[in-house]
Write a protein that holds these residues in place. Structure first.
Motif, PDB file in Angstrom:
ATOM      1  N   ASP A   1      16.505 -49.924  -2.345  1.00  0.00           N
ATOM      2  CA  ASP A   1      16.813 -49.255  -3.861  1.00  0.00           C
ATOM      3  C   ASP A   1      17.620 -50.244  -4.533  1.00  0.00           C
ATOM      4  O   ASP A   1      18.026 -49.651  -5.827  1.00  0.00           O
ATOM      5  CB  ASP A   1      17.438 -47.727  -3.666  1.00  0.00           C
ATOM      6  CG  ASP A   1      18.642 -47.969  -2.730  1.00  0.00           C
ATOM      7  OD1 ASP A   1      19.071 -48.836  -2.237  1.00  0.00           O
ATOM      8  OD2 ASP A   1      19.195 -46.623  -2.322  1.00  0.00           O
TER       9      ASP A   1
ATOM     10  N   GLU B   1      23.155 -47.755   4.795  1.00  0.00           N
ATOM     11  CA  GLU B   1      22.733 -46.304   4.096  1.00  0.00           C
ATOM     12  C   GLU B   1      22.315 -45.412   5.411  1.00  0.00           C
ATOM     13  O   GLU B   1      22.631 -44.115   5.492  1.00  0.00           O
ATOM     14  CB  GLU B   1      22.023 -46.469   2.996  1.00  0.00           C
ATOM     15  CG  GLU B   1      22.321 -47.316   1.829  1.00  0.00           C
ATOM     16  CD  GLU B   1      21.634 -46.847   0.719  1.00  0.00           C
ATOM     17  OE1 GLU B   1      21.526 -45.738   0.456  1.00  0.00           O
ATOM     18  OE2 GLU B   1      20.978 -47.874  -0.042  1.00  0.00           O
TER      19      GLU B   1
ATOM     20  N   CYS C   1      24.153 -41.881   6.070  1.00  0.00           N
ATOM     21  CA  CYS C   1      23.458 -40.724   5.742  1.00  0.00           C
ATOM     22  C   CYS C   1      21.900 -40.390   6.085  1.00  0.00           C
ATOM     23  O   CYS C   1      21.484 -39.216   5.790  1.00  0.00           O
ATOM     24  CB  CYS C   1      23.400 -40.318   3.843  1.00  0.00           C
ATOM     25  SG  CYS C   1      22.975 -41.854   3.253  1.00  0.00           S
TER      26      CYS C   1
ATOM     27  N   THR D   1      19.020 -42.073   5.861  1.00  0.00           N
ATOM     28  CA  THR D   1      18.004 -42.914   5.425  1.00  0.00           C
ATOM     29  C   THR D   1      18.213 -44.043   4.780  1.00  0.00           C
ATOM     30  O   THR D   1      19.309 -44.409   4.602  1.00  0.00           O
ATOM     31  CB  THR D   1      17.053 -41.897   4.393  1.00  0.00           C
ATOM     32  OG1 THR D   1      17.727 -42.180   3.072  1.00  0.00           O
ATOM     33  CG2 THR D   1      16.908 -40.465   4.801  1.00  0.00           C
TER      34      THR D   1
ATOM     35  N   THR E   1      17.823 -44.891   1.846  1.00  0.00           N
ATOM     36  CA  THR E   1      18.219 -44.854   0.218  1.00  0.00           C
ATOM     37  C   THR E   1      19.085 -43.857  -0.209  1.00  0.00           C
ATOM     38  O   THR E   1      19.037 -43.432  -1.507  1.00  0.00           O
ATOM     39  CB  THR E   1      16.819 -44.927  -0.515  1.00  0.00           C
ATOM     40  OG1 THR E   1      16.292 -43.837  -0.185  1.00  0.00           O
ATOM     41  CG2 THR E   1      16.126 -46.407  -0.468  1.00  0.00           C
ATOM     42  N   CYS E   2      19.498 -43.258   0.803  1.00  0.00           N
ATOM     43  CA  CYS E   2      20.276 -41.970   0.388  1.00  0.00           C
ATOM     44  C   CYS E   2      21.834 -41.996   0.052  1.00  0.00           C
ATOM     45  O   CYS E   2      22.240 -41.141  -0.641  1.00  0.00           O
ATOM     46  CB  CYS E   2      20.385 -40.937   1.700  1.00  0.00           C
ATOM     47  SG  CYS E   2      21.064 -41.850   3.061  1.00  0.00           S
TER      48      CYS E   2
ATOM     49  N   ASP F   1      25.085 -42.901  -2.299  1.00  0.00           N
ATOM     50  CA  ASP F   1      25.319 -43.005  -3.660  1.00  0.00           C
ATOM     51  C   ASP F   1      26.729 -44.121  -3.775  1.00  0.00           C
ATOM     52  O   ASP F   1      27.089 -44.213  -5.037  1.00  0.00           O
ATOM     53  CB  ASP F   1      25.381 -41.803  -4.548  1.00  0.00           C
ATOM     54  CG  ASP F   1      26.702 -40.994  -3.944  1.00  0.00           C
ATOM     55  OD1 ASP F   1      27.590 -41.366  -3.326  1.00  0.00           O
ATOM     56  OD2 ASP F   1      26.697 -39.598  -4.370  1.00  0.00           O
TER      57      ASP F   1
END
Length: 219
Positions: free
Chosen positions: A40, A49, A53, A55, A57-58, A60
């Motif tokens: 991402d 990542e 969290c 995954t 792409t999870c 932030d």
């Protein structure tokens, strides 16, 4: 160092990552190194990542499971888990947090505080503290709004190791002087005691001078 130094790290991470124009990690389609994959393009490696969290792409960038104001993904990069870094840890007492030194150069004590991968106004370690990696900041960020760039405020905290060594050298020098003075004083006292002893024993004592002055006293 301490929590105050890194207090804005998790809050500033998202903004700094959004402002960054050159991703620090690569798309998995263009690399065979899984550790640099970033599906991402948020500058957080996919493997990190996944650990933070679940995954690829999870995250932030603001997750902070232990509430220490160091983002979870930064802790994972620094020392492998989301709870391993200590914002107060500074093994060599140079003013640079250990977690940042590990990201910059691989150990708690390796940074000389001047490393600058991208040649911008912010040194590598200050960029790590501001937004998580060595090239994510511009050096102009001012998240506390006090008119002084965060990178400058952080760099002002550095205590050069060579200064510490110089201080140690002076300490050793003064210790040597004190020792010399003590030895000299001790020698004087020993000579005085020996002279008194010989006078007490009289002229027949071994080593006692036999000459007398005009009054008949031992010289």
């Amino acid at each position: 160092m301490g929590v105050a130094l890194v207090a804005h790290t998790t809050m500033s991470t998202t903004a700094a990552l959004a402002e960054a124009t050159t991703p620090s990690t690569a798309d998995c389609r263009s690399t065979s190194d899984a550790s640099t994959c970033d599906a991402d393009h948020d500058r957080i490696p996919d493997v990190v990542e996944l650990q933070v969290c679940g995954t690829l792409t999870c995250a932030d960038g603001t997750e902070d499971a232990d509430g220490d104001r160091i983002a979870d993904w930064v802790e994972v990069v620094s020392c492998s888990t989301a709870r391993c870094a200590d914002p107060n840890a500074d093994r060599d007492e140079d003013g640079i947090p250990d977690f940042a030194e590990r990201i910059v150069c691989g150990s708690d004590t390796c940074s000389n505080s001047t490393e600058n991968t991208d040649g911008d106004p912010a040194t590598d370690w200050t960029e790590v503290v501001i937004c998580g990696d060595r090239t994510c900041a511009t050096g102009l960020e001012d998240y506390d709004g006090n008119g002084v760039a965060d990178a400058s405020e952080l760099q002002a905290c550095v205590k050069r190791v060579d200064d510490g060594l110089a201080l140690t050298g002076w300490t050793i020098a003064w210790a040597a002087v004190a020792t010399a003075v003590a030895l000299v004083a001790g020698g004087v006292l020993l000579r005085l005691r020996r002279r008194r002893r010989l006078r007490t024993l009289g002229p027949s004592a071994p080593g006692n001078p036999t000459t007398t002055d005009d009054d008949g006293r031992l010289a």
